[in-house]
Design a protein around this motif. Structure first.
Motif, PDB file in Angstrom:
ATOM      1  N   GLY A   1       0.833  -1.201   0.000  1.00 37.33           N
ATOM      2  CA  GLY A   1       0.000   0.000   0.000  1.00 37.33           C
ATOM      3  C   GLY A   1       0.864   1.246   0.000  1.00 37.33           C
ATOM      4  N   SER A   2       0.223   2.424  -0.132  1.00 37.16           N
ATOM      5  CA  SER A   2       0.981   3.681  -0.019  1.00 37.16           C
ATOM      6  C   SER A   2       1.401   3.903   1.420  1.00 37.16           C
ATOM      7  N   ASP A   3       0.707   3.241   2.330  1.00 37.76           N
ATOM      8  CA  ASP A   3       1.041   3.405   3.742  1.00 37.76           C
ATOM      9  C   ASP A   3       2.499   3.060   4.006  1.00 37.76           C
TER      10      ASP A   3
ATOM     11  N   TYR B   1      -5.670  13.612   4.281  1.00 34.61           N
ATOM     12  CA  TYR B   1      -5.627  12.190   4.611  1.00 34.61           C
ATOM     13  C   TYR B   1      -5.031  11.992   6.002  1.00 34.61           C
TER      14      TYR B   1
ATOM     15  N   ASN C   1      -7.981  14.302  -0.146  1.00 34.86           N
ATOM     16  CA  ASN C   1      -8.978  13.563   0.609  1.00 34.86           C
ATOM     17  C   ASN C   1      -9.103  14.241   1.968  1.00 34.86           C
TER      18      ASN C   1
ATOM     19  N   ASP D   1       0.761  13.144  -2.656  1.00 34.02           N
ATOM     20  CA  ASP D   1      -0.004  11.894  -2.665  1.00 34.02           C
ATOM     21  C   ASP D   1      -1.060  11.988  -3.772  1.00 34.02           C
TER      22      ASP D   1
ATOM     23  N   TYR E   1      -5.651   9.480  -6.076  1.00 34.17           N
ATOM     24  CA  TYR E   1      -6.851   9.576  -6.928  1.00 34.17           C
ATOM     25  C   TYR E   1      -6.552  10.128  -8.319  1.00 34.17           C
TER      26      TYR E   1
ATOM     27  N   THR F   1      -1.259   4.652  -6.086  1.00 35.82           N
ATOM     28  CA  THR F   1      -1.718   3.382  -5.518  1.00 35.82           C
ATOM     29  C   THR F   1      -2.541   2.602  -6.530  1.00 35.82           C
TER      30      THR F   1
ATOM     31  N   SER G   1      -5.005   0.919  -5.272  1.00 30.70           N
ATOM     32  CA  SER G   1      -6.182   0.657  -4.425  1.00 30.70           C
ATOM     33  C   SER G   1      -7.460   1.315  -4.922  1.00 30.70           C
ATOM     34  N   LYS G   2      -7.377   2.326  -5.765  1.00 27.99           N
ATOM     35  CA  LYS G   2      -8.583   3.093  -6.101  1.00 27.99           C
ATOM     36  C   LYS G   2      -9.034   2.782  -7.528  1.00 27.99           C
TER      37      LYS G   2
ATOM     38  N   ARG H   1      -3.016  -4.758  -1.581  1.00 33.88           N
ATOM     39  CA  ARG H   1      -2.053  -3.909  -0.884  1.00 33.88           C
ATOM     40  C   ARG H   1      -0.838  -3.667  -1.782  1.00 33.88           C
TER      41      ARG H   1
HETATM   42  C1  LIG Z   1      -6.956   5.615  -0.328  1.00 34.44           C
HETATM   43  C2  LIG Z   1      -5.784   6.522  -0.181  1.00 34.44           C
HETATM   44  C3  LIG Z   1      -4.490   6.019  -0.282  1.00 34.44           C
HETATM   45  C4  LIG Z   1      -4.255   4.574  -0.605  1.00 34.44           C
HETATM   46  O1  LIG Z   1      -3.616   3.914   0.376  1.00 34.44           O
HETATM   47  P1  LIG Z   1      -3.153   2.404   0.091  1.00 34.44           P
HETATM   48  O2  LIG Z   1      -2.352   2.124   1.314  1.00 34.44           O
HETATM   49  O3  LIG Z   1      -2.323   2.429  -1.161  1.00 34.44           O
HETATM   50  O4  LIG Z   1      -4.377   1.573  -0.057  1.00 34.44           O
HETATM   51  C5  LIG Z   1      -3.413   6.885  -0.175  1.00 34.44           C
HETATM   52  N1  LIG Z   1      -3.614   8.203   0.016  1.00 34.44           N
HETATM   53  C6  LIG Z   1      -4.841   8.723   0.102  1.00 34.44           C
HETATM   54  C7  LIG Z   1      -5.015  10.167   0.250  1.00 34.44           C
HETATM   55  C8  LIG Z   1      -5.964   7.896   0.026  1.00 34.44           C
HETATM   56  O5  LIG Z   1      -7.194   8.427   0.140  1.00 34.44           O
END
Ligand SMILES: *Cc1c(COP(=O)(O)O)cnc(C)c1O
Length: 345
Positions: free
Chosen positions: A76-78, A103, A151, A176, A179, A203, A205-206, A214
Protein backbone atom coordinates in the motif's frame (compact mmCIF):
# COMPACT_ATOMS: atom_id res chain seq x y z
CA UNK A 1 17.90 24.16 -5.94
CA UNK A 2 20.48 21.62 -4.97
CA UNK A 3 19.37 19.02 -2.49
CA UNK A 4 21.77 16.89 -0.51
CA UNK A 5 19.74 13.78 0.31
CA UNK A 6 22.55 12.51 2.52
CA UNK A 7 22.38 15.60 4.70
CA UNK A 8 18.63 15.25 5.00
CA UNK A 9 18.83 11.60 6.10
CA UNK A 10 18.90 10.50 9.71
CA UNK A 11 22.42 9.57 10.81
CA UNK A 12 21.52 5.91 11.60
CA UNK A 13 20.00 5.49 8.13
CA UNK A 14 22.94 7.13 6.36
CA UNK A 15 25.31 4.60 7.92
CA UNK A 16 22.93 1.60 7.76
CA UNK A 17 24.19 -1.66 6.36
CA UNK A 18 20.99 -3.20 5.02
CA UNK A 19 20.01 -6.85 5.44
CA UNK A 20 21.25 -8.79 2.47
CA UNK A 21 18.98 -11.66 1.56
CA UNK A 22 20.09 -14.86 -0.12
CA UNK A 23 18.39 -13.81 -3.35
CA UNK A 24 20.04 -10.36 -3.23
CA UNK A 25 23.54 -11.81 -3.37
CA UNK A 26 22.99 -14.12 -6.32
CA UNK A 27 21.93 -13.06 -9.79
CA UNK A 28 21.73 -15.43 -12.70
CA UNK A 29 20.07 -18.70 -13.54
CA UNK A 30 20.27 -21.54 -11.03
CA UNK A 31 18.74 -25.00 -10.98
CA UNK A 32 19.24 -25.85 -7.34
CA UNK A 33 18.48 -23.38 -4.55
CA UNK A 34 19.99 -24.41 -1.24
CA UNK A 35 20.70 -20.88 -0.02
CA UNK A 36 17.63 -19.69 1.89
CA UNK A 37 16.62 -22.59 4.13
CA UNK A 38 13.41 -22.98 2.18
CA UNK A 39 11.39 -26.19 2.08
CA UNK A 40 11.92 -27.94 -1.28
CA UNK A 41 8.23 -28.99 -1.30
CA UNK A 42 5.00 -27.03 -1.70
CA UNK A 43 6.10 -25.22 -4.87
CA UNK A 44 5.71 -22.35 -5.74
CA UNK A 45 4.80 -21.03 -2.29
CA UNK A 46 7.94 -22.51 -0.73
CA UNK A 47 10.16 -19.86 -2.35
CA UNK A 48 10.77 -16.36 -1.03
CA UNK A 49 9.51 -13.67 -3.41
CA UNK A 50 11.84 -11.46 -5.45
CA UNK A 51 12.89 -8.72 -2.98
CA UNK A 52 13.60 -6.37 -5.91
CA UNK A 53 10.24 -7.08 -7.60
CA UNK A 54 11.90 -6.66 -10.99
CA UNK A 55 9.18 -8.18 -13.16
CA UNK A 56 6.43 -6.14 -11.56
CA UNK A 57 8.53 -2.95 -11.54
CA UNK A 58 9.18 -3.30 -15.28
CA UNK A 59 5.44 -3.53 -15.91
CA UNK A 60 4.72 -0.54 -13.67
CA UNK A 61 7.51 1.35 -15.44
CA UNK A 62 5.85 0.67 -18.81
CA UNK A 63 2.43 1.77 -17.57
CA UNK A 64 3.73 4.92 -15.89
CA UNK A 65 6.43 5.65 -18.47
CA UNK A 66 9.20 5.95 -15.89
CA UNK A 67 12.49 4.06 -15.38
CA UNK A 68 12.39 1.32 -12.75
CA UNK A 69 15.20 3.02 -10.82
CA UNK A 70 12.69 5.73 -9.90
CA UNK A 71 10.01 3.31 -8.65
CA UNK A 72 9.43 1.94 -5.15
CA UNK A 73 6.67 -0.64 -4.61
CA UNK A 74 5.18 -1.12 -1.17
CA UNK A 75 2.48 -2.76 0.91
CA UNK A 76 0.00 0.00 0.00
CA UNK A 77 0.98 3.68 -0.02
CA UNK A 78 1.04 3.41 3.74
CA UNK A 79 4.41 1.67 3.55
CA UNK A 80 6.35 4.43 1.73
CA UNK A 81 4.67 7.03 3.98
CA UNK A 82 6.02 5.25 7.07
CA UNK A 83 9.44 4.62 5.48
CA UNK A 84 9.83 8.32 4.63
CA UNK A 85 9.37 9.18 8.30
CA UNK A 86 11.79 6.49 9.40
CA UNK A 87 14.44 7.59 6.90
CA UNK A 88 14.27 11.35 7.23
CA UNK A 89 12.65 12.40 10.53
CA UNK A 90 14.53 12.17 13.81
CA UNK A 91 11.96 11.19 16.49
CA UNK A 92 11.38 13.86 19.14
CA UNK A 93 13.27 16.45 17.09
CA UNK A 94 12.19 16.86 13.48
CA UNK A 95 8.75 17.82 12.21
CA UNK A 96 6.61 17.67 9.10
CA UNK A 97 4.20 20.21 7.62
CA UNK A 98 0.95 19.27 5.95
CA UNK A 99 -2.45 20.71 5.08
CA UNK A 100 -5.79 20.58 6.86
CA UNK A 101 -8.06 18.82 6.12
CA UNK A 102 -6.22 15.95 4.47
CA UNK A 103 -5.63 12.19 4.61
CA UNK A 104 -5.31 11.06 8.23
CA UNK A 105 -2.46 8.63 7.63
CA UNK A 106 0.30 11.31 7.55
CA UNK A 107 -0.52 12.29 11.12
CA UNK A 108 -0.84 8.68 12.31
CA UNK A 109 2.54 7.77 10.76
CA UNK A 110 4.03 10.92 12.34
CA UNK A 111 2.60 10.04 15.75
CA UNK A 112 3.91 6.47 15.53
CA UNK A 113 7.35 7.84 14.71
CA UNK A 114 7.13 10.55 17.41
CA UNK A 115 7.45 13.33 14.83
CA UNK A 116 5.62 16.65 15.33
CA UNK A 117 3.03 17.74 12.75
CA UNK A 118 2.17 21.30 11.77
CA UNK A 119 -1.10 21.41 9.80
CA UNK A 120 -1.81 24.51 7.71
CA UNK A 121 -5.50 25.13 6.92
CA UNK A 122 -6.57 25.20 3.28
CA UNK A 123 -8.94 28.01 2.24
CA UNK A 124 -12.68 27.50 2.84
CA UNK A 125 -12.83 26.17 -0.74
CA UNK A 126 -9.94 23.81 0.05
CA UNK A 127 -7.42 25.74 -2.06
CA UNK A 128 -3.69 25.57 -1.34
CA UNK A 129 -1.61 28.71 -0.79
CA UNK A 130 2.10 27.99 -1.07
CA UNK A 131 3.14 30.99 1.02
CA UNK A 132 1.14 29.85 4.04
CA UNK A 133 2.62 26.38 3.93
CA UNK A 134 6.17 27.72 3.47
CA UNK A 135 5.74 30.12 6.39
CA UNK A 136 5.20 27.13 8.69
CA UNK A 137 8.56 25.57 7.78
CA UNK A 138 11.25 25.52 10.49
CA UNK A 139 14.86 24.28 10.40
CA UNK A 140 13.53 20.97 11.78
CA UNK A 141 10.99 20.49 8.96
CA UNK A 142 12.05 17.53 6.83
CA UNK A 143 8.94 16.71 4.80
CA UNK A 144 5.90 18.59 3.48
CA UNK A 145 2.95 16.29 2.75
CA UNK A 146 0.45 17.40 0.09
CA UNK A 147 -2.43 15.37 -1.33
CA UNK A 148 -3.86 16.02 -4.80
CA UNK A 149 -6.69 15.31 -5.43
CA UNK A 150 -7.11 15.88 -1.72
CA UNK A 151 -8.98 13.56 0.61
CA UNK A 152 -11.61 14.32 1.98
CA UNK A 153 -12.27 17.49 -0.06
CA UNK A 154 -11.91 15.81 -3.49
CA UNK A 155 -10.32 18.75 -5.35
CA UNK A 156 -6.93 18.64 -7.04
CA UNK A 157 -4.57 21.26 -5.60
CA UNK A 158 -3.15 23.96 -7.87
CA UNK A 159 -0.03 22.57 -9.57
CA UNK A 160 1.65 25.99 -9.68
CA UNK A 161 1.25 26.40 -5.93
CA UNK A 162 2.64 22.89 -5.36
CA UNK A 163 5.62 23.60 -7.65
CA UNK A 164 6.31 26.81 -5.73
CA UNK A 165 6.51 24.78 -2.53
CA UNK A 166 8.72 22.12 -4.16
CA UNK A 167 11.09 24.79 -5.51
CA UNK A 168 11.32 26.80 -2.29
CA UNK A 169 11.61 24.05 0.31
CA UNK A 170 14.94 22.49 1.22
CA UNK A 171 13.47 19.14 2.23
CA UNK A 172 11.20 16.54 0.68
CA UNK A 173 7.78 17.35 -0.74
CA UNK A 174 5.48 14.35 -0.91
CA UNK A 175 2.52 14.68 -3.28
CA UNK A 176 0.00 11.89 -2.67
CA UNK A 177 -1.75 11.19 -5.97
CA UNK A 178 -3.93 8.28 -4.80
CA UNK A 179 -6.85 9.58 -6.93
CA UNK A 180 -4.89 10.86 -9.93
CA UNK A 181 -6.34 8.26 -12.34
CA UNK A 182 -9.59 10.23 -12.16
CA UNK A 183 -7.80 13.39 -13.44
CA UNK A 184 -4.55 12.09 -15.06
CA UNK A 185 -3.86 15.42 -16.78
CA UNK A 186 -3.14 16.96 -13.36
CA UNK A 187 -0.37 14.54 -12.36
CA UNK A 188 3.09 15.86 -11.48
CA UNK A 189 4.68 12.57 -12.57
CA UNK A 190 5.76 13.95 -16.00
CA UNK A 191 7.96 16.57 -14.25
CA UNK A 192 9.37 14.38 -11.49
CA UNK A 193 12.90 14.37 -12.95
CA UNK A 194 13.06 18.16 -12.66
CA UNK A 195 12.69 18.12 -8.87
CA UNK A 196 15.11 16.01 -6.81
CA UNK A 197 13.09 16.64 -3.63
CA UNK A 198 9.73 15.53 -5.05
CA UNK A 199 8.18 12.20 -4.03
CA UNK A 200 4.93 11.19 -5.72
CA UNK A 201 2.73 8.50 -4.17
CA UNK A 202 0.22 6.56 -6.23
CA UNK A 203 -1.72 3.38 -5.52
CA UNK A 204 -3.49 0.46 -7.14
CA UNK A 205 -6.18 0.66 -4.43
CA UNK A 206 -8.58 3.09 -6.10
CA UNK A 207 -9.03 3.34 -9.90
CA UNK A 208 -7.29 -0.02 -10.44
CA UNK A 209 -9.63 -1.82 -8.05
CA UNK A 210 -6.92 -3.69 -6.12
CA UNK A 211 -7.25 -2.36 -2.55
CA UNK A 212 -7.20 -5.92 -1.22
CA UNK A 213 -3.83 -6.67 -2.83
CA UNK A 214 -2.05 -3.91 -0.88
CA UNK A 215 0.12 -2.43 -3.60
CA UNK A 216 1.29 1.18 -3.54
CA UNK A 217 3.91 3.11 -5.50
CA UNK A 218 6.39 5.86 -4.73
CA UNK A 219 8.16 7.71 -7.56
CA UNK A 220 11.22 9.85 -6.88
CA UNK A 221 14.88 10.41 -7.72
CA UNK A 222 17.10 7.32 -7.74
CA UNK A 223 18.76 8.51 -4.53
CA UNK A 224 15.47 8.64 -2.61
CA UNK A 225 14.23 5.34 -4.07
CA UNK A 226 17.54 3.71 -3.00
CA UNK A 227 16.98 4.86 0.56
CA UNK A 228 13.45 3.45 0.71
CA UNK A 229 14.59 0.16 -0.83
CA UNK A 230 17.40 -0.19 1.71
CA UNK A 231 15.13 0.19 4.74
CA UNK A 232 12.03 -1.76 3.62
CA UNK A 233 11.35 -5.29 4.81
CA UNK A 234 13.28 -7.39 2.26
CA UNK A 235 10.15 -9.33 1.25
CA UNK A 236 7.55 -6.57 1.60
CA UNK A 237 5.48 -7.83 -1.38
CA UNK A 238 4.41 -11.46 -1.27
CA UNK A 239 4.48 -13.82 -4.26
CA UNK A 240 0.69 -13.63 -4.28
CA UNK A 241 0.69 -9.83 -4.59
CA UNK A 242 3.40 -9.74 -7.25
CA UNK A 243 1.83 -12.49 -9.37
CA UNK A 244 -1.76 -11.30 -9.08
CA UNK A 245 -0.73 -7.72 -9.87
CA UNK A 246 1.12 -8.88 -13.00
CA UNK A 247 -2.00 -10.75 -14.07
CA UNK A 248 -4.30 -7.78 -13.46
CA UNK A 249 -1.91 -5.28 -15.06
CA UNK A 250 -1.67 -7.30 -18.31
CA UNK A 251 -4.74 -5.40 -19.50
CA UNK A 252 -4.67 -1.71 -18.61
CA UNK A 253 -7.71 -0.90 -20.75
CA UNK A 254 -10.02 -2.24 -18.02
CA UNK A 255 -9.05 0.56 -15.64
CA UNK A 256 -9.90 3.18 -18.29
CA UNK A 257 -13.35 1.64 -18.71
CA UNK A 258 -14.00 1.68 -14.97
CA UNK A 259 -12.81 5.29 -14.68
CA UNK A 260 -15.14 6.34 -17.52
CA UNK A 261 -18.15 4.70 -15.84
CA UNK A 262 -17.27 6.18 -12.43
CA UNK A 263 -16.79 9.71 -13.85
CA UNK A 264 -20.12 9.42 -15.64
CA UNK A 265 -21.82 8.28 -12.44
CA UNK A 266 -20.11 11.05 -10.50
CA UNK A 267 -21.74 13.70 -12.68
CA UNK A 268 -25.13 11.98 -12.35
CA UNK A 269 -24.79 11.80 -8.55
CA UNK A 270 -23.69 15.44 -8.23
CA UNK A 271 -26.81 16.63 -10.11
CA UNK A 272 -29.13 14.39 -8.06
CA UNK A 273 -27.53 15.25 -4.71
CA UNK A 274 -27.71 19.02 -5.37
CA UNK A 275 -31.50 18.83 -5.61
CA UNK A 276 -32.19 17.63 -2.04
CA UNK A 277 -33.43 20.29 0.38
CA UNK A 278 -31.06 19.00 3.10
CA UNK A 279 -28.02 19.47 0.83
CA UNK A 280 -26.36 22.88 1.21
CA UNK A 281 -23.44 22.34 -1.14
CA UNK A 282 -21.79 19.68 -3.28
CA UNK A 283 -18.08 20.49 -3.54
CA UNK A 284 -16.37 20.16 -6.89
CA UNK A 285 -14.29 17.00 -7.10
CA UNK A 286 -11.50 15.47 -9.19
CA UNK A 287 -11.73 12.09 -7.42
CA UNK A 288 -14.10 9.11 -7.15
CA UNK A 289 -15.98 10.63 -4.22
CA UNK A 290 -17.92 13.78 -3.42
CA UNK A 291 -17.98 15.91 -0.31
CA UNK A 292 -21.52 17.10 0.45
CA UNK A 293 -22.44 19.77 3.00
CA UNK A 294 -25.77 19.05 4.69
CA UNK A 295 -28.04 20.39 7.44
CA UNK A 296 -27.89 17.16 9.43
CA UNK A 297 -24.83 14.99 8.70
CA UNK A 298 -25.23 12.70 11.71
CA UNK A 299 -28.95 12.14 11.10
CA UNK A 300 -28.45 11.34 7.41
CA UNK A 301 -25.48 9.09 8.15
CA UNK A 302 -27.43 7.14 10.78
CA UNK A 303 -30.53 6.89 8.58
CA UNK A 304 -28.38 5.40 5.77
CA UNK A 305 -26.68 2.96 8.16
CA UNK A 306 -30.17 1.69 9.08
CA UNK A 307 -30.78 1.28 5.33
CA UNK A 308 -27.53 -0.75 5.19
CA UNK A 309 -25.75 1.96 3.15
CA UNK A 310 -22.45 3.19 4.59
CA UNK A 311 -21.00 6.59 3.72
CA UNK A 312 -18.41 8.61 5.68
CA UNK A 313 -19.38 11.28 8.21
CA UNK A 314 -16.63 13.92 7.95
CA UNK A 315 -18.54 16.63 9.84
CA UNK A 316 -16.07 16.75 12.74
CA UNK A 317 -13.13 17.35 10.38
CA UNK A 318 -11.59 20.83 10.07
CA UNK A 319 -13.42 23.05 7.47
CA UNK A 320 -15.87 20.15 6.84
CA UNK A 321 -18.72 21.18 9.15
CA UNK A 322 -21.91 19.39 8.08
CA UNK A 323 -20.05 17.32 5.50
CA UNK A 324 -20.56 13.75 4.35
CA UNK A 325 -18.12 12.03 2.01
CA UNK A 326 -19.75 9.73 -0.51
CA UNK A 327 -17.78 7.31 -2.69
CA UNK A 328 -19.05 6.77 -6.23
CA UNK A 329 -20.11 3.15 -6.55
CA UNK A 330 -21.59 1.12 -9.39
CA UNK A 331 -24.71 2.57 -11.10
CA UNK A 332 -26.84 0.10 -9.09
CA UNK A 333 -25.25 1.06 -5.77
CA UNK A 334 -25.59 4.76 -6.49
CA UNK A 335 -29.24 4.32 -7.41
CA UNK A 336 -29.83 2.52 -4.09
CA UNK A 337 -28.39 5.52 -2.27
CA UNK A 338 -30.62 7.92 -4.25
CA UNK A 339 -33.71 5.78 -3.59
CA UNK A 340 -32.95 5.76 0.13
CA UNK A 341 -32.45 9.54 0.15
CA UNK A 342 -35.71 9.99 -1.78
CA UNK A 343 -37.51 8.23 1.08
CA UNK A 344 -35.94 10.70 3.51
CA UNK A 345 -37.47 13.85 1.99
C1 LIG B 1 -6.96 5.61 -0.33
C2 LIG B 1 -5.78 6.52 -0.18
C3 LIG B 1 -4.49 6.02 -0.28
C4 LIG B 1 -4.25 4.57 -0.60
O1 LIG B 1 -3.62 3.91 0.38
P1 LIG B 1 -3.15 2.40 0.09
O2 LIG B 1 -2.35 2.12 1.31
O3 LIG B 1 -2.32 2.43 -1.16
O4 LIG B 1 -4.38 1.57 -0.06
C5 LIG B 1 -3.41 6.89 -0.17
N1 LIG B 1 -3.61 8.20 0.02
C6 LIG B 1 -4.84 8.72 0.10
C7 LIG B 1 -5.02 10.17 0.25
C8 LIG B 1 -5.96 7.90 0.03
O5 LIG B 1 -7.19 8.43 0.14
Amino acid sequence: MSLDINKLLRENIRTLKPYSSARDEFSGEAAVFLDANENPYNSPWNRYPDPRQLTLKKRVGEIKNIPITKIFLGNGSDEPIDLLFRAFCEPGKDNIVSINPTYGMYRVAADINNVAVNLIPLSVDFELYAEEVLTAVTTETKIIFLCSPNNPSGNALDNNEMIRIIKSFNGLVVVDEAYIDFCPEKSLLPVISQYPNLVILQTFSKAWGMAGLRLGMAFASEQIIDVLSRIKYPYNLSILTQQKAMELLADDTQKEKWVAIILNERERMIELLKAYPFVLKVYSTDANFVLVKTHDPRGIYQYLVNEKIIIRDRSSVSLCEGCLRISIGSPEENTKLIEALNRLV
